[in-house]
Design an enzyme around this catalytic site. Structure first.
Site, PDB file in Angstrom:
ATOM      1  N   PRO A 343      37.019  46.596  41.799  1.00  0.00           N
ATOM      2  CA  PRO A 343      37.641  45.127  41.995  1.00  0.00           C
ATOM      3  C   PRO A 343      37.959  43.537  41.480  1.00  0.00           C
ATOM      4  O   PRO A 343      36.161  43.496  41.252  1.00  0.00           O
ATOM      5  CB  PRO A 343      37.570  45.087  43.390  1.00  0.00           C
ATOM      6  N   GLY A 344      38.746  43.371  41.232  1.00  0.00           N
ATOM      7  CA  GLY A 344      39.193  41.480  41.253  1.00  0.00           C
ATOM      8  C   GLY A 344      39.357  40.807  42.883  1.00  0.00           C
ATOM      9  O   GLY A 344      39.118  40.539  43.190  1.00  0.00           O
ATOM     10  N   ARG A 381      50.188  31.462  38.049  1.00  0.00           N
ATOM     11  CA  ARG A 381      50.534  32.832  38.521  1.00  0.00           C
ATOM     12  C   ARG A 381      52.344  32.704  39.243  1.00  0.00           C
ATOM     13  O   ARG A 381      53.345  33.889  38.523  1.00  0.00           O
ATOM     14  CB  ARG A 381      50.031  33.317  40.048  1.00  0.00           C
ATOM     15  N   CYS A 412      54.453  18.033  32.757  1.00  0.00           N
ATOM     16  CA  CYS A 412      56.181  18.320  32.497  1.00  0.00           C
ATOM     17  C   CYS A 412      56.880  19.004  32.141  1.00  0.00           C
ATOM     18  O   CYS A 412      56.654  19.930  30.340  1.00  0.00           O
ATOM     19  CB  CYS A 412      55.300  17.425  30.972  1.00  0.00           C
ATOM     20  N   GLU A 413      57.633  20.520  32.829  1.00  0.00           N
ATOM     21  CA  GLU A 413      57.457  21.628  32.582  1.00  0.00           C
ATOM     22  C   GLU A 413      58.558  22.103  33.795  1.00  0.00           C
ATOM     23  O   GLU A 413      58.013  21.714  34.819  1.00  0.00           O
ATOM     24  CB  GLU A 413      56.319  22.768  32.360  1.00  0.00           C
ATOM     25  N   TYR A 452      42.169  35.153  40.019  1.00  0.00           N
ATOM     26  CA  TYR A 452      43.313  34.469  39.562  1.00  0.00           C
ATOM     27  C   TYR A 452      43.844  32.934  39.050  1.00  0.00           C
ATOM     28  O   TYR A 452      45.014  33.387  38.586  1.00  0.00           O
ATOM     29  CB  TYR A 452      44.634  35.556  38.569  1.00  0.00           C
TER      30      TYR A 452
HETATM   31  N1  LLP Z   1      39.057  45.993  35.867  1.00  0.00           N
HETATM   32  C1  LLP Z   1      40.185  46.399  35.000  1.00  0.00           C
HETATM   33  C2  LLP Z   1      40.039  47.325  33.936  1.00  0.00           C
HETATM   34  C3  LLP Z   1      40.507  45.364  35.020  1.00  0.00           C
HETATM   35  O1  LLP Z   1      41.333  45.090  33.734  1.00  0.00           O
HETATM   36  C4  LLP Z   1      40.824  44.192  36.213  1.00  0.00           C
HETATM   37  C5  LLP Z   1      41.810  43.395  35.957  1.00  0.00           C
HETATM   38  C6  LLP Z   1      40.211  45.203  37.085  1.00  0.00           C
HETATM   39  C7  LLP Z   1      39.361  45.961  36.833  1.00  0.00           C
HETATM   40  C8  LLP Z   1      41.189  44.242  38.401  1.00  0.00           C
HETATM   41  O2  LLP Z   1      41.579  43.779  39.093  1.00  0.00           O
HETATM   42  P1  LLP Z   1      41.942  43.899  40.364  1.00  0.00           P
HETATM   43  O3  LLP Z   1      41.232  44.503  41.208  1.00  0.00           O
HETATM   44  O4  LLP Z   1      41.727  42.175  40.017  1.00  0.00           O
HETATM   45  O5  LLP Z   1      43.546  44.378  40.025  1.00  0.00           O
HETATM   46  N2  LLP Z   1      45.894  37.671  35.560  1.00  0.00           N
HETATM   47  C9  LLP Z   1      46.512  38.373  36.682  1.00  0.00           C
HETATM   48  C10 LLP Z   1      45.828  40.253  37.005  1.00  0.00           C
HETATM   49  C11 LLP Z   1      44.810  40.542  35.236  1.00  0.00           C
HETATM   50  C12 LLP Z   1      44.204  41.441  35.697  1.00  0.00           C
HETATM   51  C13 LLP Z   1      43.505  42.185  34.601  1.00  0.00           C
HETATM   52  N3  LLP Z   1      42.814  43.353  35.047  1.00  0.00           N
HETATM   53  C14 LLP Z   1      47.410  38.171  38.388  1.00  0.00           C
HETATM   54  O6  LLP Z   1      47.096  37.103  38.413  1.00  0.00           O
HETATM   55  O7  LLP Z   1      47.486  38.411  38.471  1.00  0.00           O
END
Ligand code: LLP
Length: 506
Positions: A343-344, A381, A412-413, A452
């Site tokens: 997870p992220g 986002r 400026c958008e 993010y």
């Molecule tokens: N593993 C892989 C291979 C990934 O590509 C990602 C995220 C994760 C794990 C982690 O996913 P998470 O648990 O964070 O959902 N910029 C976007 C999110 C893009 C996620 C890309 N990949 C946003 O702001 O929502």
């Protein structure tokens, strides 16, 4: 505590209740783990002047709590359950180290620099996973040389890995990243396993990749010893901001089937199943009223979302817990499988806010705007995904009647908005004072910006990357990223080749 927050849909105003432990209002002022944000704001102003705001504020306590939820969930697997943090969500090394200290056992990376950052944060090479649909040769070389686990994403990726491993004379450790075609209800930009997604190996090509890998052998004194590529298992990441754990059951089934195939194709010891990341948090569902995707089906996607509450056109979902996720997939995994979750967002989003000061209030037509000093440069986002990040006062002007505002930044958008049609008590305004920052009600927090936001921030309009702090106790915080100055911004342009007085660049 429960935070009661107001936010707007295109039809009316909703009050939602979200549990963010660690954030708490005391005597009308928001505190983070006991530290007053009003006090923090003033200290940052003193220290950095105009670079003291906006600021990312993270709570070490919440980061730790979020890790604990995953660790507890993976506990039934003992040493076979691994928690790998996806650095892209927030690659501030202090955040990464905090997560590692709290028990994260691995790091998922998507670039050579993220690998280097993970190493700097104390992860061993064997604890790092390198993923990506377009890995460059230098990145693959570095990963192989150091013993990082690579996710093979395509036929060309398999060829490249074999060639580089041969040249280096090193055995590489790898997983196959599969695309089993599983759709999930989320923003179209966050889906990664559709038939025409750019990620992963489609199931029809798995055999071809396995053939490429199994024909690559290690030789020692002209004797073939073993497979050059040590295929450890499979990886599937179906997308991000996912509210439905049933989708992961499909993932687990597909992963287990291919793992068996790999075991029967010359890698009997393959045992790893990496189910990716993707769990949503409470505010992930895009606000359909913004329709920032030019009508690419957001509304129908959301209307099919089983977890969306029936009385709201925007975001009130109960995010699945890590425990629910692990509980759902466990019955479908082979008994001795090593399970990786990466997870992220669900580790870092709720641990961070952007603290921002009001610049002014203006009216155009039917709209009133609160202009703040944070912008799409820190929080892209809403513009990119129509995401909803709620806004609250640091210290509320509680006696004021609520009114409807668009909270916007100075970039400026027209797409530079933080939150549209938001109900807030009216902030203090004064035509006689040009600086409102000393008055209560002149600063805000923008919620769930721990993921993010910093990692996707930009220097557009020559805006600097902003200061970041970590609250470590009720009395203390540390600066974990200094704000960029003008000099930092201009340095790489080789200022000696254009005309500026050297003193202004000191
Ligand atoms: N593993 C892989 C291979 C990934 O590509 C990602 C995220 C994760 C794990 C982690 O996913 P998470 O648990 O964070 O959902 N910029 C976007 C999110 C893009 C996620 C890309 N990949 C946003 O702001 O929502």
């Amino acid at each position: 505590m429960w935070l009661v927050m107001s936010f707007a849909t295109h039809t009316d105003v909703k009050i939602i209740h979200i549990w963010f432990s660690g954030w708490e209002y005391k005597r009308g002022t928001l505190h983070c783990n006991g530290l007053s944000l009003e006090e923090l704001r003033l200290r940052l102003r003193q220290k950095y002047g105009h670079l003291g705001s906006p600021a990312f504020v993270y709570s070490s306590g919440i980061l730790r709590e979020n890790v604990k939820k995953y660790k507890d969930a993976l506990q039934p697997l003992g040493g076979r359950g691994k928690l790998s943090y996806s650095l892209k969500a927030n690659s501030n090394p202090h955040v990464v180290k905090e997560l590692r200290d709290a028990g994260v056992t691995a790091a998922t990376t998507v670039s050579g620099n993220e690998i280097l950052m993970a190493l700097k944060c104390g992860f061993l090479p064997g604890e790092i996973i390198f993923n990506g649909n377009g890995k460059q040769s230098w990145e693959v070389e570095m990963a192989v040389n150091r013993g990082v686990l690579l996710n093979i994403d395509s036929v060309f990726d398999a060829h490249r890995l074999v060639n580089i491993s041969k040249r280096l004379g090193s055995r590489a450790k790898a997983l196959l990243r599969l695309n089993p075609v599983i759709n999930v209800q989320t923003h179209p930009y966050l889906v990664t396993a559709l038939a025409d997604s750019k990620f992963g190996i489609e199931m029809e090509q798995v055999e071809e990749v396995i053939k490429i890998l199994s024909s690559a052998k290690m030789h020692c004194n002209k004797v073939t010893t073993s497979n050059l590529i040590e295929l450890r298992g499979v990886h599937i990441h179906i997308g991000s901001a996912i509210s439905d754990v049933d989708a992961y059951v499909e993932v687990a089934k597909a992963a287990s089937k291919t793992l068996r195939h790999i075991q029967n194709s010359g890698w009997p010891g393959a045992s790893t199943i990496n189910l990716g990341g993707g769990l949503c948090i409470a505010q992930d569902i895009p606000d359909v009223s913004k329709d920032m995707c030019n009508g690419r089906g957001l509304e129908s996607d959301l209307s099919e979302n089983p977890k969306k509450s029936s009385d709201s056109s925007t975001a009130t979902v109960n995010p699945p817990t890590p425990k629910e996720l692990v509980g759902a997939v466990l019955p479908y995994l082979p008994e001795q499988a090593v399970l990786i979750l990466e997870p992220g967002r669900s580790l870092v989003a709720t641990a961070g806010v952007v603290m921002t000061e009001m610049i002014g209030v203006k009216r155009n037509g039917d709209k009133e705007f609160i202009v703040v000093d944070a912008a799409m440069t820190e929080i892209i986002r809403p513009a990119l995904y129509g995401a909803v990040h709620q806004v609250s006062y640091v210290t509320g002007p509680l006696m004021q009647e609520p009114a409807e505002f668009d909270i916007v930044g100075p970039v400026c958008e027209s797409g530079d908005f933080i939150l549209q049609r938001c109900q807030l008590p009216r902030p203090p305004t004064s035509s006689s004072s040009s600086d409102l920052t000393e008055r209560p009600g002149s600063s805000f927090v923008i919620w769930t910006t721990g993921a993010y936001c910093s990692s996707m921030s930009s220097n557009y309009n020559l805006r600097p990357h902003v200061v970041e702090v970590m609250v470590t106790s009720s009395k203390d915080f540390k600066v974990i990223r200094s704000p960029q100055s003008f000099d930092d911004l201009v340095m790489k342009y080789k200022p000696q080749y254009f005309s500026v007085s050297s003193s202004s660049l000191k």
